[in-house]
Design a protein around this motif. Structure first.
Motif, PDB file in Angstrom:
ATOM      1  N   UNK A 291       0.638  -1.499  -0.231  1.00 29.46           N
ATOM      2  CA  UNK A 291      -0.008  -0.097  -0.032  1.00 29.46           C
ATOM      3  C   UNK A 291       0.893   1.334  -0.354  1.00 29.46           C
ATOM      4  N   UNK A 292       0.629   2.172  -0.742  1.00 29.05           N
ATOM      5  CA  UNK A 292       1.598   3.004  -1.191  1.00 29.05           C
ATOM      6  C   UNK A 292       0.632   4.421  -1.437  1.00 29.05           C
ATOM      7  N   UNK A 293       0.699   5.616  -0.889  1.00 26.45           N
ATOM      8  CA  UNK A 293       0.550   7.040  -1.109  1.00 26.45           C
ATOM      9  C   UNK A 293       1.149   7.376  -1.607  1.00 26.45           C
ATOM     10  N   UNK A 294       0.768   8.504  -2.514  1.00 27.23           N
ATOM     11  CA  UNK A 294       2.138   8.932  -3.119  1.00 27.23           C
ATOM     12  C   UNK A 294       2.220  11.012  -3.798  1.00 27.23           C
ATOM     13  N   UNK A 295       0.329  10.368  -3.065  1.00 28.09           N
ATOM     14  CA  UNK A 295      -0.229  12.244  -3.172  1.00 28.09           C
ATOM     15  C   UNK A 295      -0.997  13.101  -2.689  1.00 28.09           C
ATOM     16  N   UNK A 296      -1.418  13.469  -1.715  1.00 28.95           N
ATOM     17  CA  UNK A 296      -2.276  14.017  -0.852  1.00 28.95           C
ATOM     18  C   UNK A 296      -3.426  14.229  -2.282  1.00 28.95           C
ATOM     19  N   UNK A 297      -4.949  13.946  -1.494  1.00 29.67           N
ATOM     20  CA  UNK A 297      -6.090  14.318  -2.216  1.00 29.67           C
ATOM     21  C   UNK A 297      -6.280  15.692  -1.142  1.00 29.67           C
TER      22      UNK A 297
ATOM     23  N   UNK B 209      -5.913  -5.476  -6.865  1.00 32.47           N
ATOM     24  CA  UNK B 209      -4.540  -4.848  -7.406  1.00 32.47           C
ATOM     25  C   UNK B 209      -6.422  -3.278  -7.688  1.00 32.47           C
ATOM     26  N   UNK B 210      -5.492  -2.551  -6.807  1.00 36.38           N
ATOM     27  CA  UNK B 210      -6.492  -1.151  -6.685  1.00 36.38           C
ATOM     28  C   UNK B 210      -5.223   0.349  -7.055  1.00 36.38           C
ATOM     29  N   UNK B 211      -5.881   0.799  -7.949  1.00 29.57           N
ATOM     30  CA  UNK B 211      -4.892   2.354  -8.562  1.00 29.57           C
ATOM     31  C   UNK B 211      -5.938   3.248  -8.486  1.00 29.57           C
ATOM     32  N   UNK B 212      -5.596   4.960  -7.611  1.00 29.64           N
ATOM     33  CA  UNK B 212      -6.911   5.871  -7.032  1.00 29.64           C
ATOM     34  C   UNK B 212      -5.578   6.569  -7.485  1.00 29.64           C
ATOM     35  N   UNK B 213      -6.931   7.129  -8.916  1.00 27.05           N
ATOM     36  CA  UNK B 213      -6.298   8.517  -9.777  1.00 27.05           C
ATOM     37  C   UNK B 213      -6.462  10.112  -8.544  1.00 27.05           C
ATOM     38  N   UNK B 214      -6.598  11.370  -8.913  1.00 29.39           N
ATOM     39  CA  UNK B 214      -7.086  12.224  -8.801  1.00 29.39           C
ATOM     40  C   UNK B 214      -7.384  12.655 -10.594  1.00 29.39           C
ATOM     41  N   UNK B 215      -7.726  13.188 -10.572  1.00 30.42           N
ATOM     42  CA  UNK B 215      -8.846  13.981 -11.524  1.00 30.42           C
ATOM     43  C   UNK B 215      -9.251  14.983 -11.736  1.00 30.42           C
ATOM     44  N   UNK B 216      -7.549  15.674 -12.043  1.00 34.06           N
ATOM     45  CA  UNK B 216      -7.815  17.485 -12.198  1.00 34.06           C
ATOM     46  C   UNK B 216      -9.195  18.356 -12.532  1.00 34.06           C
ATOM     47  N   UNK B 217      -9.998  18.943 -11.944  1.00 39.75           N
ATOM     48  CA  UNK B 217     -11.400  19.252 -12.045  1.00 39.75           C
ATOM     49  C   UNK B 217     -10.938  20.400 -13.472  1.00 39.75           C
TER      50      UNK B 217
ATOM     51  N   UNK C 259      -3.681  11.772 -12.240  1.00 38.68           N
ATOM     52  CA  UNK C 259      -2.424  11.850 -11.995  1.00 38.68           C
ATOM     53  C   UNK C 259      -2.204  10.732 -10.586  1.00 38.68           C
ATOM     54  N   UNK C 260      -1.659  10.259 -10.093  1.00 38.38           N
ATOM     55  CA  UNK C 260      -1.564   8.894  -9.153  1.00 38.38           C
ATOM     56  C   UNK C 260      -1.098   9.757  -7.966  1.00 38.38           C
ATOM     57  N   UNK C 261      -2.354   8.440  -7.103  1.00 38.31           N
ATOM     58  CA  UNK C 261      -2.807   9.439  -4.765  1.00 38.31           C
ATOM     59  C   UNK C 261      -2.471   7.902  -4.249  1.00 38.31           C
TER      60      UNK C 261
END
Ligand SMILES: CC(C)(COP(=O)(O)OP(=O)(O)OC[C@H]1O[C@@H](n2cnc3c(N)ncnc32)[C@H](O)[C@@H]1OP(=O)(O)O)[C@@H](O)C(=O)NCCC(=O)NCCS
Length: 120
Positions: free
Chosen positions: A54-60, A83-91, A97-99
């Motif tokens: 589990x890696x948190x690479x950028x804050x949301x 496998x789960x990836x979470x992305x932050x979508x720029x509004x 971008x990967x989070x």
């Protein structure tokens, strides 16, 4: 990844620094891992055995749109790794971008909660 899920970061999801609380992400990925198993093997029972890498690479932050991409990665005898990836979508730009990235190990269990072969 076979599936996707979206959510908006709301006030109740924040930690004391104003960022998305990591525990909230872990709760979401746990549920998504179950959903991936339930969709793939309907009628079977699955419980969470482990969370790996589990890696948190950028804050949301408040108001961010999050996209979770997830799917079955490997299948063992009684276990499934999702496998789960979470992305932050720029509004403004729509860029993602990967989070967060991680894997959840689910185990197929019988009615007594004992591991059972997925292929049985
Ligand atoms: C899930 C549970 C039934 C598994 O029983 P167990 O005796 O630990 O089972 P095993 O050690 O034989 O492992 C079962 C499978 O998980 C895998 N596994 C076990 N520990 C693992 C770990 N830390 N990481 C990755 N895989 C793991 C094993 O390799 C095995 O996979 P395979 O059959 O595909 O080869 C038991 O650990 C349990 O009840 N845990 C609590 C579950 C729970 O309450 N989850 C939270 C709520 S859903």
């Amino acid at each position: 990844m076979e599936y996707s899920h979206h959510m908006i970061v709301r006030q109740e999801h924040l930690n004391q620094y104003g960022n998305l609380f990591g525990g909230r992400v872990l709760a979401v990925i746990d549920e998504l891992a179950f959903i991936a198993c339930a969709r793939t093997w309907p009628g079977r029972n699955f419980v969470t055995r482990a969370v790996q890498d589990a890696e948190f690479t950028a804050p949301a932050h408040l108001g961010d749109v999050l996209e979770f991409r997830f799917g079955v990665q490997t299948v063992g005898n009684t276990s499934v790794t999702v496998r789960v990836k979470m992305l932050i979508c720029d509004s403004h730009t729509g860029a993602a971008s990967r989070s967060f990235d991680g894997a959840v190990v689910m185990v197929c269990v019988d009615d007594e909660g004992r591991p059972m072969s997925i292929q049985q």
